[in-house]
Structures are given as C-alpha cells and as structure tokens.
Design a protein around this motif. Structure first.
Motif, PDB file in Angstrom:
ATOM      1  N   TYR A 151       0.840  -1.194   0.000  1.00  0.00           N
ATOM      2  CA  TYR A 151       0.000   0.000   0.000  1.00  0.00           C
ATOM      3  C   TYR A 151       0.873   1.243   0.000  1.00  0.00           C
ATOM      4  O   TYR A 151       2.073   1.181   0.279  1.00  0.00           O
ATOM      5  CB  TYR A 151      -0.932   0.022   1.216  1.00  0.00           C
ATOM      6  CG  TYR A 151      -0.210   0.423   2.483  1.00  0.00           C
ATOM      7  CD1 TYR A 151      -0.279   1.735   2.946  1.00  0.00           C
ATOM      8  CD2 TYR A 151       0.566  -0.486   3.187  1.00  0.00           C
ATOM      9  CE1 TYR A 151       0.406   2.115   4.095  1.00  0.00           C
ATOM     10  CE2 TYR A 151       1.248  -0.114   4.322  1.00  0.00           C
ATOM     11  CZ  TYR A 151       1.170   1.188   4.778  1.00  0.00           C
ATOM     12  OH  TYR A 151       1.851   1.578   5.898  1.00  0.00           O
ATOM     13  N   SER A 152       0.256   2.352  -0.299  1.00  0.00           N
ATOM     14  CA  SER A 152       0.888   3.652  -0.133  1.00  0.00           C
ATOM     15  C   SER A 152      -0.212   4.642   0.234  1.00  0.00           C
ATOM     16  O   SER A 152      -1.378   4.438  -0.098  1.00  0.00           O
ATOM     17  CB  SER A 152       1.605   4.090  -1.418  1.00  0.00           C
ATOM     18  OG  SER A 152       0.691   4.193  -2.481  1.00  0.00           O
ATOM     19  N   GLY A 153       0.162   5.682   0.933  1.00  0.00           N
ATOM     20  CA  GLY A 153      -0.805   6.698   1.324  1.00  0.00           C
ATOM     21  C   GLY A 153      -1.191   6.604   2.783  1.00  0.00           C
ATOM     22  O   GLY A 153      -0.628   5.816   3.546  1.00  0.00           O
ATOM     23  N   ASP A 154      -2.156   7.413   3.152  1.00  0.00           N
ATOM     24  CA  ASP A 154      -2.575   7.534   4.544  1.00  0.00           C
ATOM     25  C   ASP A 154      -3.897   6.827   4.794  1.00  0.00           C
ATOM     26  O   ASP A 154      -4.829   6.944   4.001  1.00  0.00           O
ATOM     27  CB  ASP A 154      -2.737   9.019   4.911  1.00  0.00           C
ATOM     28  CG  ASP A 154      -1.429   9.780   4.738  1.00  0.00           C
ATOM     29  OD1 ASP A 154      -0.384   9.243   5.143  1.00  0.00           O
ATOM     30  OD2 ASP A 154      -1.468  10.895   4.189  1.00  0.00           O
ATOM     31  N   VAL A 155      -3.970   6.130   5.918  1.00  0.00           N
ATOM     32  CA  VAL A 155      -5.199   5.460   6.324  1.00  0.00           C
ATOM     33  C   VAL A 155      -6.140   6.503   6.914  1.00  0.00           C
ATOM     34  O   VAL A 155      -5.743   7.306   7.761  1.00  0.00           O
ATOM     35  CB  VAL A 155      -4.905   4.349   7.362  1.00  0.00           C
ATOM     36  CG1 VAL A 155      -6.189   3.711   7.860  1.00  0.00           C
ATOM     37  CG2 VAL A 155      -3.963   3.314   6.771  1.00  0.00           C
ATOM     38  N   GLU A 156      -7.379   6.489   6.460  1.00  0.00           N
ATOM     39  CA  GLU A 156      -8.384   7.413   6.983  1.00  0.00           C
ATOM     40  C   GLU A 156      -8.954   6.867   8.289  1.00  0.00           C
ATOM     41  O   GLU A 156      -8.801   5.687   8.594  1.00  0.00           O
ATOM     42  CB  GLU A 156      -9.492   7.599   5.952  1.00  0.00           C
ATOM     43  CG  GLU A 156      -9.002   8.302   4.701  1.00  0.00           C
ATOM     44  CD  GLU A 156     -10.140   8.811   3.844  1.00  0.00           C
ATOM     45  OE1 GLU A 156     -11.280   8.326   3.990  1.00  0.00           O
ATOM     46  OE2 GLU A 156      -9.874   9.707   3.035  1.00  0.00           O
ATOM     47  N   PRO A 157      -9.652   7.701   9.045  1.00  0.00           N
ATOM     48  CA  PRO A 157     -10.262   7.222  10.293  1.00  0.00           C
ATOM     49  C   PRO A 157     -11.257   6.090  10.016  1.00  0.00           C
ATOM     50  O   PRO A 157     -11.872   6.040   8.953  1.00  0.00           O
ATOM     51  CB  PRO A 157     -10.989   8.450  10.839  1.00  0.00           C
ATOM     52  CG  PRO A 157     -10.319   9.615  10.190  1.00  0.00           C
ATOM     53  CD  PRO A 157      -9.867   9.126   8.832  1.00  0.00           C
TER      54      PRO A 157
END
Length: 172
Positions: A151-157
């Motif tokens: 994966y890449s990027g930010d995990v959302e809430p």
C-alpha cells in the motif's frame, strides 16, 4: 535480491478472510482478548478505482483491524462484487489470506517492482479515500505462494471502533 535490498521490508499485517466479520471479531475478543477493533466499511465513494485482474471491477468489503504486539491483524468480509476474497472463501473457506508488507514511510514502488520482477502479478487493488492505494500480488511458486499486499498513502479514520470504550475505561 541482496540482503541490503531486503532491509526495511517488514510484515505489517496478517489478513484473514471471514464470512461474518462481526461474529469473528467478537470471538477473537472473547477468546484472545484482542481489541479494540477499528472497523472500516469500504464501499461507494470511499472505496474507488477498484480492479480485479487488470479489469475495472467494483467490489466492497468491511474490515476490522487490531494491533497485536505491533502487527495488525485484519478480518475481511467481502460484500458486493467479485473479489479475490470471495474466490478464497469458495476455494479454501475462512483463513489467512495474505500478509501486508511495508517499509519505513510506507511501501515504495521498489517493492512492487521487485515482486513483479520475481514473477508475481497484481491480482486486485483499489483506493480508499483521498490517497490510500492498495494492491495484492500473487503467483504460484513465488514466496511459497503467499499473497502479498502492499500500500501507499494515509489510512483514513475508521467507520467505527468496537467495542466502544466508556469514559471510565470499561467497554460496552
């Protein structure tokens, strides 16, 4: 791959495909005391650009994630649409489906390139929210046949957390 190239790649998560995420999450909590669980319902606009074996395919799922000694343990229940999760359930029943590998700062394109060069292929992937991108790589005879997620990027809430914690520290 040289030893230097392998440094930094770690197991970040073990993914398990289940038929009933809520019941399984409750069972892990009851038997092993695992939790709280961050629950993500991935459908509609939140879950987009999904693909299966190179073709655009909408699918949805709900997942629950908890951390156990620094490794995330993920339960995945497929919902609508075709997916490698449904294929796994049909062929094997519930069980460990994949491991997620990452490196400091998130997975680099290098890891995907190495896995593809080793004979693995992207079987499924998509995007969650604004910038999280994930993909599953698999191939018979490579890495013992284990499916790898990157994966890449930010995990959302999460959509919600279970069990909910009361202000006094107890759970409900």
């Amino acid at each position: 791959m040289s030893e230097a190239e392998a440094v930094g790649v770690r197991i970040a998560q073990i993914g398990v495909v289940v038929r009933d995420m809520r019941a399984t999450m409750e069972e892990y909590h009851r038997v092993l005391g695992w939790g709280p669980w961050s629950v993500f319902i991935l459908e509609g606009e939140r879950h987009h650009h999904t693909h299966l074996r190179g073709e655009p395919r909408p699918y949805s799922m709900q997942i629950a994630v908890t951390s156990v000694e620094g490794i995330d343990y993920e339960l995945i229940e497929p919902l609508d649409g075709p997916s490698i999760y449904k294929e796994f359930l049909a062929a094997h029943g519930e069980g460990i489906h994949h491991i997620l590998c990452d490196s400091p700062g998130g997975v680099s394109a290098d890891l995907n390139e190495r896995l593809l060069a080793a004979g693995m292929a992207i079987s499924m992937g998509g995007r969650v929210g604004a910038n999280l991108r994930y993909q599953y790589l698999e191939a018979e005879g490579v890495l013992g046949g284990v499916v790898i997620e990157t994966y890449s990027g930010d995990v959302e809430p999460p959509t919600y957390v279970w069990p909910e914690e009361e202000t006094d520290g107890s759970v409900r």
